[in-house]
Design a protein around this motif. Structure first.
Motif, short mmCIF file in Angstrom:
data_model
loop_
_atom_site.label_atom_id
_atom_site.label_comp_id
_atom_site.label_asym_id
_atom_site.label_seq_id
_atom_site.Cartn_x
_atom_site.Cartn_y
_atom_site.Cartn_z
N ASP A 31 0.83 -1.20 0.00
CA ASP A 31 0.00 0.00 0.00
C ASP A 31 0.86 1.25 0.00
OD1 ASP A 31 -2.34 1.47 0.03
OD2 ASP A 31 -3.26 0.26 1.60
N GLU A 63 -4.84 2.14 8.10
CA GLU A 63 -3.74 1.59 8.89
C GLU A 63 -4.07 0.18 9.35
OE1 GLU A 63 -1.00 2.95 12.72
OE2 GLU A 63 -2.83 4.04 12.20
N PRO A 64 -3.15 -0.76 9.22
CA PRO A 64 -3.44 -2.14 9.63
C PRO A 64 -3.54 -2.25 11.14
CG PRO A 64 -1.14 -1.92 9.05
CD PRO A 64 -1.79 -0.62 8.66
N ASP A 65 -4.15 -3.34 11.59
CA ASP A 65 -4.28 -3.53 13.04
C ASP A 65 -3.44 -4.70 13.54
OD1 ASP A 65 -5.60 -5.67 11.99
OD2 ASP A 65 -7.49 -5.34 13.05
N ASP A 66 -2.48 -5.14 12.73
CA ASP A 66 -1.68 -6.32 13.11
C ASP A 66 -0.32 -5.91 13.67
OD1 ASP A 66 -0.79 -5.33 10.72
OD2 ASP A 66 -0.52 -7.27 9.76
#
Length: 215
Positions: free
Chosen positions: A175, A184-187
């Motif tokens: 991205d 925004e990723p949550d990982d």
């Protein structure tokens, strides 16, 4: 002293075939207007700005990206209409959809003549399958890493760049973090010192982590 933007526009249009320019006003402080350059002529315009004796824009101090999302532009117009049998001039609001695009913005100075800045903008066709502009690194060598950063964070492809690859994110990253619609990723399970908001997002991953660690 740097010529006015109007004078620079006329100089370019008379010297560079195919150049299509537009002055973009800036109503904010400090009110520095800029020059939109069509991407087909961008490289030729850059060479002209560097080599023209009255300009000698030999230094690109800053290159950055801008993401413009799809938007609806509203314009108020006056039209004539018959109201209660009487023709009157009334004001209406017209709405026009504008497709999004990306933009590379160059701040130029002349070290030789001690003037500037001159700001030029080059736009992509859209934000998806037509997101390329010519690289201006062949004209201003200092733009190389900054164009790479824009490629990395905005996804603008700079055609003709000598070494176009990611500079901040890793190669497998999919991205562009500086785009306005970036999610925004949550990982962040392995964040060493998670902040509260990051920790809250990672809680949904805890069961899978426990399975991996045998806890």
């Amino acid at each position: 002293m740097l010529p006015s933007l109007e004078e620079i526009k006329k100089l370019i249009e008379s010297a560079v075939a195919g150049a299509k320019l537009e002055i973009l006003p800036n109503e904010t402080t400090p009110g520095q207007a800029s020059l939109i350059v069509n991407r087909e002529a961008a490289l030729a315009v850059a060479k002209y700005l560097r080599d023209e004796p009255s300009l000698k824009m030999d230094y690109a101090s800053n290159v950055t990206g801008v993401d413009w999302l799809d938007t609806v532009l509203k314009e108020k117009v006056k039209v004539k209409k018959v109201v209660d049998g009487v023709e009157k001039e009334v004001e209406e609001t017209l709405e026009k959809k504008r497709a999004g695009y990306l933009e590379a913005v160059y701040h130029l100075y002349s070290m030789a003549l001690k003037h500037g800045p001159l700001i030029i903008r080059v736009r992509t066709g859209n934000r998806s399958d037509d997101a390329s502009v010519p690289s201006l690194t062949p004209v201003w060598r200092g733009a190389e890493f900054q164009e790479r950063e824009i490629f990395d964070l905005y996804g603008i492809v700079f055609d003709g760049h000598p070494d176009l690859r990611r500079i901040l994110m890793w190669d497998g990253f999919k991205d562009f973090p500086m785009r306005k619609d970036y999610v925004e990723p949550d990982d962040y399970e392995y964040e060493p010192t998670p902040h509260d908001d990051v920790l809250a997002r990672t809680k949904c991953h805890w069961p899978s982590l426990e399975g991996m660690t045998g806890r």
